[in-house]
Structure formats: C-alpha cells, structure tokens
Design a protein around this motif. Structure first.
Motif, short mmCIF file in Angstrom:
data_model
loop_
_atom_site.label_atom_id
_atom_site.label_comp_id
_atom_site.label_asym_id
_atom_site.label_seq_id
_atom_site.Cartn_x
_atom_site.Cartn_y
_atom_site.Cartn_z
N LYS A 32 0.84 -1.18 0.00
CA LYS A 32 0.00 0.00 0.00
C LYS A 32 0.88 1.24 0.00
O LYS A 32 1.79 1.36 0.81
N CYS A 33 0.63 2.14 -0.91
CA CYS A 33 1.46 3.35 -1.01
C CYS A 33 0.89 4.44 -0.12
O CYS A 33 -0.19 4.95 -0.39
N PRO A 34 1.58 4.78 0.95
CA PRO A 34 1.08 5.85 1.82
C PRO A 34 1.25 7.20 1.18
O PRO A 34 2.06 7.39 0.29
N HIS A 35 0.45 8.16 1.66
CA HIS A 35 0.64 9.53 1.21
C HIS A 35 1.99 10.02 1.71
O HIS A 35 2.44 9.65 2.78
N ARG A 36 2.62 10.89 0.94
CA ARG A 36 3.92 11.39 1.34
C ARG A 36 3.86 12.16 2.64
O ARG A 36 4.77 12.16 3.43
N LEU A 112 -10.06 16.13 -22.16
CA LEU A 112 -8.63 15.96 -22.43
C LEU A 112 -7.79 16.20 -21.18
O LEU A 112 -6.80 15.48 -20.94
N LEU A 113 -8.15 17.20 -20.39
CA LEU A 113 -7.37 17.49 -19.18
C LEU A 113 -7.44 16.32 -18.20
O LEU A 113 -6.41 15.91 -17.64
N ASN A 114 -8.62 15.77 -17.99
CA ASN A 114 -8.76 14.61 -17.10
C ASN A 114 -8.03 13.39 -17.66
O ASN A 114 -7.51 12.57 -16.92
N GLN A 115 -7.99 13.31 -18.97
CA GLN A 115 -7.31 12.20 -19.63
C GLN A 115 -5.80 12.28 -19.47
O GLN A 115 -5.10 11.27 -19.54
N SER A 116 -5.28 13.48 -19.24
CA SER A 116 -3.84 13.68 -19.12
C SER A 116 -3.30 13.45 -17.72
O SER A 116 -2.09 13.52 -17.51
N VAL A 117 -4.16 13.18 -16.76
CA VAL A 117 -3.74 13.03 -15.36
C VAL A 117 -2.85 11.81 -15.19
O VAL A 117 -3.13 10.73 -15.73
N VAL A 118 -1.77 11.99 -14.44
CA VAL A 118 -0.83 10.91 -14.15
C VAL A 118 -1.01 10.47 -12.70
O VAL A 118 -1.11 11.32 -11.80
N ASN A 119 -1.06 9.17 -12.49
CA ASN A 119 -1.20 8.62 -11.13
C ASN A 119 0.11 7.99 -10.69
O ASN A 119 0.84 7.40 -11.48
N TYR A 120 0.38 8.15 -9.41
CA TYR A 120 1.55 7.51 -8.79
C TYR A 120 1.11 6.86 -7.50
O TYR A 120 0.56 7.54 -6.62
#
Length: 598
Positions: A32-36, A112-120
């Motif tokens: 599980k990736c915690p918030h920074r 398009l803007l929502n489509q460009s979102v990057v998740n980490y």
C-alpha cells in the motif's frame, strides 16, 4: 525520517556537500502506497484544523480563508474590480450570476485534461505534456512527462474547479525530488534546484525479479535540449504553493517543516551572492519557457517577473523565527531593489525612447544618466514607428551596452500580475497590447515575443535553429497557453473585456485545430510546422481563462497589489556619502510612474 547525502560521482574522491532531509518515494506495487505527508511528518496529524475551505464553485456562503504565519500579513480574498454585466450574465431580478452552459470546446477540454492526469501509487500527481498520446504522431520524446511549468495552468484549472488533491500531491512529490542528486559531466547543481519535469515509471525491486515498484524519475536538465537547468521551476512551485493555500485554506501544509525548508532552499539558491552587481537574477539562455537559444541570456524579463512574484509569495508564507529572520530581511531588500531596477531601466515608452536616443556614452561617474553605456544606435528601426504614442512595455533584457527591445509577453503580463510594474506602467502595457492587437494577438493569442529574429540576426543569435525560424515556435510564434496569464492581467487591471475578446478569438479555432502547442506566421494563421497537438497546457490555459472570467474575484490567489513599504526601503541611489535610501516622496513618485532621475 530518512537522511541522504548529496555525493559528487565520477570523481577521484567522494565529498558530502551537504546533508539535508530527503524522504523516500520508492514503493512496491505490492504494498500500500502511503501519502507522502504521512511518511514525512507525524506532526501534521496533530496540527490545528485548517481554516474553512473556500469553495470556488459554490454558492459563496463559505467564509474566505485567512492565513497568518507568525505575525505576517494575512492573505485574504478581496473582490477585484466589479465584473461588467456585459461579460457575466446576471439575473436581473436576483442580481446573481446565471449559471453558464459549457461550450463544446470546454467540454472537450475538460475531457482531455482529465485524460492527461498521471497517477503515482494510485494517487494523481500531475498531468503529462500531451493530453492524447494516442493521437501523437512520431516519438513522444519527453512529452509523456509532468513538467512543473506546464502543470501550473492545469493545477489552476483544477483548483478553480474545486479539485485540490492533485495539486497537493504534486506540490509534495516535487518537493521530495528537490534534493535528488543529478549531475552533468560529474558536476552537481546547487541545492534547492527543482526539476524541469518528472516521469512515473516502473522498475524491478532489488533482489526480486518478479516484483516491480513505481518510481519518480526527475529531469533537472541533464536530458534536456542544450542541457540547461530550469531556473523557473522553483519559482513556479512557490507561486503555485501560495495559490493552493489561499484557495483551499489548507495552511497547515504551508507551515510544515519540509515545505518551509523547500521554500528556503529555493530562495537560498536564487539569493546567493556572486559576481553579479544587479538585483536581477542572472541566468543562461534556455532556462525558462523559452527553452532554446534565443539571445535571452543574462537578465531576461520573464525570469525577473517570476522571481519577483516568488519572493513576494515567500515573504507571506515563510514562518517568522530566528532561523528565517535573515532570509526574510534579504527578501525584503531584494524586492525593493528589484522593483526599482526593473521599473527604472526596463521600461520603454515614447518619452523614454526619446531619452535613449539622446544618450551620451562613456559616462564614468556614479551620477551617470546612461548607467549601462547604451549606444543610441541600438534602437531598432522597427521600434521607431511601432511604439504608439499611448502606452509602453518592459523590454526583454538590460545588460552592459545592450538593450533587448523585443516585447516578451510572459514577462510583461506577469509583471502586471505581481505588481512589479507601477499601476501606470501596467495600464500602459495593456494599452500597448490593445493598440497593437493585430501584431500581438492576431488570429491566435498570444505572441510569445515580438518581433521575430530574421535573416543574419536569426542565424547568429539562434545558431540557425530550424525550429525557431522567423515567426515560429519561440521566435515570434503564438502560444495559446499564454491566454490565462493575459486574462489574469486584464482582470487585475479592470479590463476583462480584452481577455474576453482574446478568448473568443482562440475558442473559434482551438477545438478544430486539435489544441496545438503553438501557431506560426506574423498573425498566427497557421498551426506551427512542428507544433505538437493535444497539448495539455494549451487545453488548461483555455479552461483557466474561462474559469477566471467566470469568477474574477479568485484572481487574487495569484495577484499582488502595490506594496509601498518595499519602495520606501529601496537603496536605489548612490551619493558621494554612500548609499542613500529612497524617501517616501520618491517612492510615491515612482508609484505614480514619475520616477525622479538621479
């Protein structure tokens, strides 16, 4: 808290240049990736609750947030000049704004803007440079990365829409990348440098070939064209941090130790002493939005405007204590000197041009009028007939024996936004744009620079750059992403009608042209010959402009008003007895645009 040392590799011996906090950001996909902010500090959970969040798209019933960091001036939402009813539709009975129906272009832009979102690690952290990679012809190059300067209009669109998580994540993740030890030919840049961009990629976990983890891979310029470090990234980061705090009321983020440290590292890098005698920030060519050789090395206006804005943001956000007292004092001193320097030496109107035309040269004294030894022959022939009787602008650069008389849009617009100009100068810049509408706006807003370098001048200054041919790319091209900054400046000066006119011009073409990066020709009639399509910051700039016109009072998250105290503290003149400070009368004279000459 993890501690990392900055090491110089490829050298005969290893040196620890400085030990600073560094936080882990490599996490396994299987975990599980915690918030920074959960990793960085436990103290955040015990911090006082933030002020009530201001809902930018709500009914207006929420209380505007205030910030008071250890006695510094509060940040308060204050309505700007009334928005004309001819621009905003108002219910004649209730006298309230009528909800506006989104146009086809706006709906496509949000898609398009929502489509460009990057998740980490399952959380949004930014937007890639190109919104539709499927329509991208040819190699992606670095257009699949998250650029700090490119993300700013995206962040503002999300903030103005009420979506704040992605901006918070972006601010914290890029902060962690600040101390990444990257080098060019065994040389490490100074501490505090922010990356130009970063990319989310997967990498195998050490010792386990079957498992992968997501990592953030930053680029500090070691992979960029020309290998130039981004000077403006850290400045944009500070500006966005203030905007986030003002619109969300999440001021606990601003007071966190890691955030405060990040601000200080950026400022220490920018305020470090060197050989330069001027209060402006000395940078190399290609270190800002104009990221190719265009003859802007030295003290380009764009960097000075962003630098001034970032200093004013930091002055408000830094917590006042023994550790920051000297830095805050240095910020105030630099702001005073920088504002006087730019207003006095970068401003050109018809009156100033006449003065330069009659300059005497080779003046050796502290009281010289021609302080930079500018030769009148430098006045270009195009400017003599181009500059109008009404209005003026800040030129692109001032150096010994050199004045770059080109008009650079970003530097002039951001000088208005940050109040680097006097109110009279700000009005003059918008008057000039209105007078020279066909040249600077044309059929696609907005010229990044004017005029273009041509013939031998183009070959010598750009190195015969095939992308920067006359009236293309950064050499006189038209960039629709500049719309949001033009809109911001117009709202601040009470001229939203100019912004509406420019946006209407752009909206007619952007959707049909597939949201290109830039346009070519003197009036912007053609899509750029090497222009990438579906550019995220073109999309976001359009949306942010629309949202700002709809809610002009929210422009205050980015704008600044005149601060007379800064002018009064300026050691701007020299006398035989040493430095003398500007008097209150001199400061007020400059505020009115009539700066007394030494």
């Amino acid at each position: 808290m993890a501690i990392a040392s900055t090491i110089r590799p490829c050298c005969s011996h290893l040196l620890i240049s400085q030990i600073i906090p560094k936080y882990p950001y490599h996490f396994s996909k299987s975990q599980k990736c915690p918030h920074r902010y959960e990793v960085v500090a436990q103290a955040a959970s015990t911090a006082p609750a933030p002020h009530p969040t201001f809902d930018p798209v709500g009914t207006g019933s929420a209380t505007p947030p205030h910030i008071l960091l250890h006695g510094l001036k509060p940040l308060v939402f204050t309505p700007l000049l009334p928005f004309p009813e001819k621009i905003r539709n108002v219910d004649p009975v209730r006298h309230e704004p009528i909800p506006r129906t989104e146009s086809v272009a706006e709906r496509e832009a949000w898609k398009l803007l929502n489509q460009s979102v990057v998740n980490y690690c399952g959380k949004p952290v930014g937007t890639v440079a190109v919104a539709d990679a499927g329509a991208f012809k040819g190699e992606l190059l670095n257009y699949d990365q998250v650029f700090i300067r490119d993300f700013v209009p995206s962040a503002l669109a999300f903030l103005l829409k009420g979506e704040t998580e992605i901006v918070r994540n972006f601010l914290l993740h890029t902060l962690q990348l600040q101390s990444w030890e990257k080098t060019v030919d065994c040389y490490s840049p100074g501490q505090g440098l922010m990356p130009a961009s970063f990319k989310v990629r997967t990498a195998p976990i050490d010792g386990n070939a079957d498992a992968e983890e997501e990592v953030l891979d930053p680029d500090f310029g070691e992979s960029a064209i020309g290998r130039v470090a981004p000077v403006d990234s850290g400045l944009w980061w500070i500006i966005l941090l203030r905007a986030y705090g003002k619109i969300t009321g999440d001021f606990s983020l601003l007071e966190r130790v890691d955030v405060q440290t990040g601000i200080k590292l950026i400022l220490n890098l920018c305020l470090s002493d060197g050989f330069d005698m001027f209060p402006t920030l000395l940078v190399t060519d290609g270190s800002c939005m104009i990221d190719r050789r265009m003859g802007i090395h030295g003290h380009p206006l764009e960097i000075q405007s962003l630098f001034y804005s970032a200093l004013r943001c930091a002055k408000e956000m830094l917590t006042f204590n023994e550790g920051s007292a000297n830095l805050i004092r240095a910020i105030k001193n630099r702001l005073s000197a920088l504002s006087f320097h730019v207003r006095e030496y970068y401003w050109v109107d018809l009156q100033k041009l006449n003065e330069i035309y009659r300059y005497k040269t080779e003046e050796y004294s502290q009281n010289a009028t021609n302080k930079f030894n500018i030769y009148p022959e430098q006045i270009p022939t195009w400017l003599v007939d181009w500059i109008p009787d009404r209005g003026g602008y800040l030129i692109g650069n001032v150096q010994p024996a050199h004045m770059d008389f080109r008009f650079f849009s970003l530097g002039n617009l951001w000088a208005i936004v940050s109040s680097l100009t006097t109110p009279k100068q700000a009005e003059g810049i918008l008057s000039l744009i209105e007078e020279k509408w066909d040249d600077l706006i044309g059929t696609m807003p907005l010229k990044i620079s004017y005029p273009a370098l041509e013939s031998d001048e183009w070959r010598i200054i750009t190195g015969s750059d095939p992308k920067n041919t006359p009236w293309s790319y950064h050499n006189g091209g038209s960039w629709p992403t500049l719309l949001w900054q033009f809109t911001l400046a117009c709202i601040k000066m009470g001229r939203p009608d100019l912004a509406q006119r420019a946006i209407s011009t752009a909206e007619k073409r952007l959707l049909d042209d597939n949201w290109p990066e830039y346009y070519d020709t003197p009036t912007g009639r053609f899509v750029g010959k090497q222009s990438r399509l579906y550019q995220t910051w073109t999309v976001a700039g359009f949306l942010t402009s629309k949202l700002l016109l709809e809610k002009p009072e929210l422009a205050s998250i980015l704008t600044f008003e005149e601060d007379l105290e800064l002018l009064e503290g300026c050691a701007c003149r020299l006398s035989r007895n040493g430095r003398t400070r500007c008097s209150r009368q001199a400061a007020r004279s400059q505020l009115l645009g009539t700066v007394p000459r030494p």
